[in-house]
Design an enzyme around this catalytic site. Sequence first.
Site, PDB file in Angstrom:
ATOM      1  N   ASN A  13      11.884 -10.440   7.510  1.00 34.02           N
ATOM      2  CA  ASN A  13      10.675 -11.262   7.567  1.00 34.02           C
ATOM      3  C   ASN A  13      11.114 -12.707   7.319  1.00 34.02           C
ATOM      4  O   ASN A  13      11.430 -13.073   6.200  1.00 34.02           O
ATOM      5  CB  ASN A  13       9.678 -10.801   6.488  1.00 34.02           C
ATOM      6  N   TRP A  14      11.119 -13.467   8.384  1.00 28.98           N
ATOM      7  CA  TRP A  14      11.594 -14.853   8.262  1.00 28.98           C
ATOM      8  C   TRP A  14      10.554 -15.768   7.631  1.00 28.98           C
ATOM      9  O   TRP A  14      10.847 -16.917   7.349  1.00 28.98           O
ATOM     10  CB  TRP A  14      12.010 -15.377   9.647  1.00 28.98           C
ATOM     11  N   LYS A  15       9.345 -15.274   7.472  1.00 25.03           N
ATOM     12  CA  LYS A  15       8.250 -16.102   6.933  1.00 25.03           C
ATOM     13  C   LYS A  15       8.186 -17.421   7.723  1.00 25.03           C
ATOM     14  O   LYS A  15       8.445 -17.396   8.915  1.00 25.03           O
ATOM     15  CB  LYS A  15       8.449 -16.303   5.429  1.00 25.03           C
ATOM     16  N   HIS A  99       0.826  -8.666   4.346  1.00 23.82           N
ATOM     17  CA  HIS A  99       1.856  -9.173   3.439  1.00 23.82           C
ATOM     18  C   HIS A  99       1.173  -9.812   2.226  1.00 23.82           C
ATOM     19  O   HIS A  99       0.125 -10.444   2.365  1.00 23.82           O
ATOM     20  CB  HIS A  99       2.754 -10.191   4.153  1.00 23.82           C
ATOM     21  N   GLU A 101       1.730 -12.402   0.676  1.00 16.21           N
ATOM     22  CA  GLU A 101       1.502 -13.850   0.803  1.00 16.21           C
ATOM     23  C   GLU A 101       0.231 -14.134   1.598  1.00 16.21           C
ATOM     24  O   GLU A 101      -0.465 -15.101   1.342  1.00 16.21           O
ATOM     25  CB  GLU A 101       2.742 -14.519   1.434  1.00 16.21           C
ATOM     26  N   GLU A 171       6.189  -3.412  -1.211  1.00 13.32           N
ATOM     27  CA  GLU A 171       6.758  -4.657  -1.722  1.00 13.32           C
ATOM     28  C   GLU A 171       6.065  -5.048  -3.032  1.00 13.32           C
ATOM     29  O   GLU A 171       4.982  -5.653  -3.005  1.00 13.32           O
ATOM     30  CB  GLU A 171       6.543  -5.794  -0.718  1.00 13.32           C
ATOM     31  N   GLY A 177      10.937 -12.692  -3.562  1.00  9.86           N
ATOM     32  CA  GLY A 177      11.453 -14.054  -3.690  1.00  9.86           C
ATOM     33  C   GLY A 177      11.838 -14.439  -5.112  1.00  9.86           C
ATOM     34  O   GLY A 177      12.053 -15.609  -5.413  1.00  9.86           O
ATOM     35  N   SER A 217      13.398  -8.867  -2.769  1.00 13.04           N
ATOM     36  CA  SER A 217      14.748  -9.231  -3.201  1.00 13.04           C
ATOM     37  C   SER A 217      15.808  -8.194  -2.825  1.00 13.04           C
ATOM     38  O   SER A 217      16.781  -7.990  -3.549  1.00 13.04           O
ATOM     39  CB  SER A 217      14.785  -9.509  -4.704  1.00 13.04           C
ATOM     40  N   GLY A 238      13.285 -10.543   3.112  1.00 13.47           N
ATOM     41  CA  GLY A 238      12.918 -11.948   3.278  1.00 13.47           C
ATOM     42  C   GLY A 238      14.156 -12.822   3.278  1.00 13.47           C
ATOM     43  O   GLY A 238      14.864 -12.933   4.287  1.00 13.47           O
ATOM     44  N   GLY A 239      14.453 -13.427   2.152  1.00 14.04           N
ATOM     45  CA  GLY A 239      15.551 -14.396   2.016  1.00 14.04           C
ATOM     46  C   GLY A 239      16.864 -13.969   2.661  1.00 14.04           C
ATOM     47  O   GLY A 239      17.470 -14.743   3.411  1.00 14.04           O
TER      48      GLY A 239
HETATM   49  P1  13P Z   1      12.514 -11.508  -0.377  1.00 17.35           P
HETATM   50  O1  13P Z   1      13.492 -10.551   0.229  1.00 17.35           O
HETATM   51  O2  13P Z   1      12.885 -12.946  -0.147  1.00 17.35           O
HETATM   52  O3  13P Z   1      12.245 -11.192  -1.819  1.00 17.35           O
HETATM   53  O4  13P Z   1      11.124 -11.312   0.393  1.00 17.35           O
HETATM   54  C1  13P Z   1      10.625 -10.045   0.548  1.00 17.35           C
HETATM   55  C2  13P Z   1       9.472 -10.095   1.464  1.00 17.35           C
HETATM   56  O5  13P Z   1       8.428 -10.638   1.148  1.00 17.35           O
HETATM   57  C3  13P Z   1       9.617  -9.509   2.802  1.00 17.35           C
HETATM   58  O6  13P Z   1       8.405  -9.393   3.434  1.00 17.35           O
END
Ligand code: 13P
Length: 256
Positions: A13-15, A99, A101, A171, A177, A217, A238-239
Amino acid sequence: MNRKYRKTVIAGNWKMNMTASEIKPFIEQLKENMPKTRACDVVLCTPAVMIPAMIKAGKEVKVAAGGQDVSKYEKGAYTGEVSATQLADIGTKYCIVGHSERRQYHGEDDMLVNAKARALLEKGIAPIICVGESLEQREAGVTMEYVAYQVKAALNGIDATQLRRCIIAYEPIWAIGTGKTATSEQAQEVCEGIRAVIRKIYGARPARAVSILYGGSMNAKNAAELLAQPDIDGGLIGGASLKPVDFATIIAASNQ
Ligand code: 13P
């Protein structure tokens, strides 16, 4: 993982990161570091404007493109929204919904998440349905009740045939994050619980076939241990999905 019954999926997920121009070099680096053979489906979920570039660059390395959100409406006067029809038309295969967010910053509730998942299924796109508890909920001991509710609500009105296309991503919000990963025991416990919820609604066979991912994470170091759990069928990353070498390492970890 349990490859006998279900697919392993490694999804990034590149956000709101990267640009379309950065995709080709990213995929080239990913290709250089990717294991020769792999036993999972790989998806990269980008902002909608970057999906065509991802489809083009990802073809050769078999990386599918996914969206990060969709409108619940089919079409009409909804300025700024992107519909499932529009995503399907450009060749999008997956799309994240719910998600944390989006729930947090855009006030999305479980019924809206359900409507979005259904809109995607109608157009043949696989929804990656995100659920997960906050730190307060975990500390109050209501994690499983809360996540069970989210799963039930998100799957409302989705039949067993459509369920086959659904992917659930667990998640925990406190792990996103933050660099604070759930332990593999914590993640397994909730993913197993999610499967039990699905079993109650759809029966043993459909529940066995649903891929449940862990996100929060997940990185090149901890992926192998998380993916070794019987009910964790992949990751939503994500990251670490922004770094081609790390993402390739996670893909390799799913080969175990
Ligand atoms: P991180 O891997 O950066 O913690 O993000 C997870 C995420 O929200 C994937 O959708």
